[in-house]
Design a protein around this motif. Structure first.
Motif, PDB file in Angstrom:
ATOM      1  N   LYS A 277       0.794  -1.238   0.083  1.00 45.26           N
ATOM      2  CA  LYS A 277      -0.058   0.005   0.120  1.00 45.26           C
ATOM      3  C   LYS A 277       0.858   1.231   0.043  1.00 45.26           C
ATOM      4  N   LYS A 278       2.133   1.206   0.783  1.00 48.23           N
ATOM      5  CA  LYS A 278       3.041   2.415   0.777  1.00 48.23           C
ATOM      6  C   LYS A 278       4.452   1.936   0.333  1.00 48.23           C
ATOM      7  N   HIS A 279       5.231   2.929  -0.111  1.00 45.48           N
ATOM      8  CA  HIS A 279       6.602   2.694  -0.377  1.00 45.48           C
ATOM      9  C   HIS A 279       6.618   1.499  -1.046  1.00 45.48           C
ATOM     10  N   LYS A 280       6.029   1.326  -2.291  1.00 43.63           N
ATOM     11  CA  LYS A 280       5.869   0.062  -3.173  1.00 43.63           C
ATOM     12  C   LYS A 280       7.180  -0.313  -3.859  1.00 43.63           C
ATOM     13  N   ILE A 281       7.894   0.729  -4.184  1.00 43.88           N
ATOM     14  CA  ILE A 281       9.074   0.487  -4.805  1.00 43.88           C
ATOM     15  C   ILE A 281      10.174  -0.193  -3.996  1.00 43.88           C
ATOM     16  N   ILE A 282      10.130   0.457  -2.664  1.00 41.80           N
ATOM     17  CA  ILE A 282      11.204   0.004  -1.699  1.00 41.80           C
ATOM     18  C   ILE A 282      10.803  -1.428  -1.271  1.00 41.80           C
ATOM     19  N   TRP A 283       9.508  -1.729  -0.994  1.00 39.18           N
ATOM     20  CA  TRP A 283       8.982  -2.870  -0.306  1.00 39.18           C
ATOM     21  C   TRP A 283       9.394  -3.971  -1.370  1.00 39.18           C
ATOM     22  N   GLY A 284       9.199  -3.592  -2.635  1.00 41.89           N
ATOM     23  CA  GLY A 284       9.304  -4.279  -3.875  1.00 41.89           C
ATOM     24  C   GLY A 284      10.584  -4.982  -3.846  1.00 41.89           C
ATOM     25  N   ILE A 285      11.703  -3.956  -3.791  1.00 42.59           N
ATOM     26  CA  ILE A 285      13.117  -4.547  -3.948  1.00 42.59           C
ATOM     27  C   ILE A 285      13.460  -5.025  -2.815  1.00 42.59           C
ATOM     28  N   VAL A 286      12.900  -4.835  -1.401  1.00 43.41           N
ATOM     29  CA  VAL A 286      13.291  -5.826  -0.337  1.00 43.41           C
ATOM     30  C   VAL A 286      12.856  -7.163  -0.521  1.00 43.41           C
ATOM     31  N   ALA A 287      11.592  -7.154  -0.769  1.00 44.31           N
ATOM     32  CA  ALA A 287      11.280  -8.527  -1.149  1.00 44.31           C
ATOM     33  C   ALA A 287      11.882  -9.467  -2.185  1.00 44.31           C
ATOM     34  N   MET A 288      12.237  -8.563  -3.250  1.00 40.54           N
ATOM     35  CA  MET A 288      12.912  -9.350  -4.118  1.00 40.54           C
ATOM     36  C   MET A 288      14.189  -9.867  -3.571  1.00 40.54           C
ATOM     37  N   MET A 289      14.971  -8.890  -2.681  1.00 42.73           N
ATOM     38  CA  MET A 289      16.193  -9.323  -2.279  1.00 42.73           C
ATOM     39  C   MET A 289      15.755 -10.668  -1.398  1.00 42.73           C
ATOM     40  N   VAL A 290      15.034 -10.746  -0.492  1.00 44.03           N
ATOM     41  CA  VAL A 290      14.827 -11.847   0.283  1.00 44.03           C
ATOM     42  C   VAL A 290      14.533 -13.175  -0.552  1.00 44.03           C
ATOM     43  N   ILE A 291      13.671 -12.995  -1.642  1.00 45.71           N
ATOM     44  CA  ILE A 291      13.452 -13.987  -2.501  1.00 45.71           C
ATOM     45  C   ILE A 291      14.736 -14.518  -3.378  1.00 45.71           C
ATOM     46  N   SER A 292      15.488 -13.529  -3.520  1.00 47.71           N
ATOM     47  CA  SER A 292      16.769 -14.000  -4.377  1.00 47.71           C
ATOM     48  C   SER A 292      17.489 -14.393  -3.531  1.00 47.71           C
ATOM     49  N   SER A 293      17.934 -14.134  -1.999  1.00 47.58           N
ATOM     50  CA  SER A 293      18.957 -14.935  -1.307  1.00 47.58           C
ATOM     51  C   SER A 293      18.125 -16.312  -0.797  1.00 47.58           C
ATOM     52  N   ALA A 294      16.949 -16.388  -0.766  1.00 44.23           N
ATOM     53  CA  ALA A 294      16.253 -17.778  -0.448  1.00 44.23           C
ATOM     54  C   ALA A 294      16.438 -18.741  -1.568  1.00 44.23           C
ATOM     55  N   LEU A 295      16.569 -18.126  -2.776  1.00 48.82           N
ATOM     56  CA  LEU A 295      16.269 -19.009  -4.224  1.00 48.82           C
ATOM     57  C   LEU A 295      17.959 -19.319  -4.143  1.00 48.82           C
ATOM     58  N   THR A 296      19.026 -18.261  -3.978  1.00 45.67           N
ATOM     59  CA  THR A 296      20.406 -18.582  -4.000  1.00 45.67           C
ATOM     60  C   THR A 296      20.853 -19.639  -3.011  1.00 45.67           C
ATOM     61  N   PHE A 297      20.170 -19.837  -1.858  1.00 39.04           N
ATOM     62  CA  PHE A 297      20.436 -20.595  -0.847  1.00 39.04           C
ATOM     63  C   PHE A 297      19.954 -21.976  -1.195  1.00 39.04           C
ATOM     64  N   ILE A 298      18.874 -22.066  -1.959  1.00 35.24           N
ATOM     65  CA  ILE A 298      18.218 -23.401  -2.357  1.00 35.24           C
ATOM     66  C   ILE A 298      19.003 -24.128  -3.499  1.00 35.24           C
ATOM     67  N   PHE A 299      19.583 -23.157  -4.396  1.00 33.11           N
ATOM     68  CA  PHE A 299      19.894 -23.587  -5.718  1.00 33.11           C
ATOM     69  C   PHE A 299      21.641 -23.877  -5.272  1.00 33.11           C
ATOM     70  N   SER A 300      22.178 -23.320  -4.147  1.00 35.65           N
ATOM     71  CA  SER A 300      23.568 -23.583  -3.756  1.00 35.65           C
ATOM     72  C   SER A 300      23.624 -25.022  -3.054  1.00 35.65           C
ATOM     73  N   ARG A 301      22.489 -25.264  -2.553  1.00 35.03           N
ATOM     74  CA  ARG A 301      22.137 -26.742  -2.011  1.00 35.03           C
ATOM     75  C   ARG A 301      22.341 -28.019  -2.975  1.00 35.03           C
ATOM     76  N   ILE A 302      21.725 -27.440  -4.206  1.00 34.94           N
ATOM     77  CA  ILE A 302      21.385 -28.555  -5.173  1.00 34.94           C
ATOM     78  C   ILE A 302      22.274 -28.465  -6.254  1.00 34.94           C
ATOM     79  N   GLY A 303      23.086 -27.200  -6.324  1.00 34.75           N
ATOM     80  CA  GLY A 303      23.937 -26.929  -7.424  1.00 34.75           C
ATOM     81  C   GLY A 303      25.180 -27.686  -7.591  1.00 34.75           C
ATOM     82  N   TRP A 304      25.463 -28.397  -6.806  1.00 32.72           N
ATOM     83  CA  TRP A 304      26.720 -29.071  -6.499  1.00 32.72           C
ATOM     84  C   TRP A 304      27.089 -29.921  -7.823  1.00 32.72           C
TER      85      TRP A 304
END
Length: 263
Positions: free
Chosen positions: A192-219
């Motif tokens: 509802k507010k600060h849409k760009i900021i929260w969108g970027i924050v959520a993207m960083m969280v999702i990217s970190s989670a995906l990076t962690f997951i793929f690092s575990r299965i990417g060997w």
């Protein structure tokens, strides 16, 4: 009896209204982003006239940087194109408009993925081409540069040892573009507010989670690459499939948000 889910005539009327309202609400932002290359040209020419006493246009590398920044701004601005739907007055009026949720969603995706990007490319690159046509101090147009760049990439793929097709490479690029635009569109509908900021924050969280997951299965993948046993075509096709799935999930999330949004 009219189809309550999707009616062609009703959709067309809504689409014309939707695109008209979008232009009225975002005209100045659209002109600012689309004509940012012209603005940069005027600023650089004026600076060189005042400081250096000579007429010198902005060069090709700087114009490319402006183009990239403008495109990023266009992506981020998708949080605002339909972001007003989270407001009680404007959002309620939009929800009560005489069109089905599927029709509104279809219009939203057409505007976001086709109309807005195409207009941006036409205005920005067309302006850049006209500037370089009239003023040769800035070098060649971005259209010429992009054409040469695409030719170089095509030749590099054909002459390299990779076995994926150019079509796969193009599909990854297109699907990635859709993911970015749809993500920020959804961010505008969720926050509802600060849409760009929260969108970027959520993207960083999702990217970190995906990076962690793929690092575990990417060997195993890394091992295959090191051993030279990888199939670049399968990897590129898999990446394209993942990007396509992400775009479809985001599109589905937007439809779900439209149908469940409350004020």
């Amino acid at each position: 009896m009219k189809n309550e889910v999707f009616n062609g005539s009703r959709f067309w009327n809504w689409f014309k209204y939707d695109i008209t309202q979008m232009w009225r609400n975002h005209m100045f932002a659209a002109l600012g982003i689309g004509l940012s290359g012209l603005i940069a040209y005027i600023v650089v020419v004026c600076y060189n006239l005042i400081v250096n006493g000579q007429w010198q246009a902005i060069n090709g590398d700087a114009r490319l940087a402006v183009f990239i920044l403008a495109f990023i701004a266009l992506e981020l601005y998708q949080t605002s194109t339909y972001g007003y739907l989270t407001k009680k007055k404007e959002g309620s009026a939009w929800l009560m408009a005489p069109a089905s949720g599927l029709e509104k969603w279809t219009s939203m995706l057409i505007n976001t993925l086709i109309v807005i990007p195409v207009l941006f490319f036409v205005v920005f690159l067309g302006t850049d081409w006209l500037i370089t046509l009239l003023d040769h101090t800035g070098g060649k147009s971005l259209l010429f540069s992009f054409s040469g760049m695409l030719s170089d990439i095509t030749n590099a793929i054909r002459n390299s040892e990779v076995d994926f097709s150019i079509a796969s490479f193009v599909w990854v690029f297109i699907s990635g573009f859709c993911v970015n635009f749809l993500y920020f569109l959804l961010s505008g509908l969720v926050f509802k507010k600060h849409k760009i900021i929260w969108g970027i924050v959520a993207m960083m969280v999702i990217s970190s989670a995906l990076t962690f997951i793929f690092s575990r299965i990417g060997w195993n993948v890394n091992t295959e690459f090191m051993a030279g046993t990888h199939n670049s075509s399968a990897i590129m096709n898999g990446f394209a499939a993942c990007m396509t799935a992400a775009a479809l999930c985001l599109a589905g999330g937007i439809l779900y948000r439209i149908k469940t949004i409350k004020h």
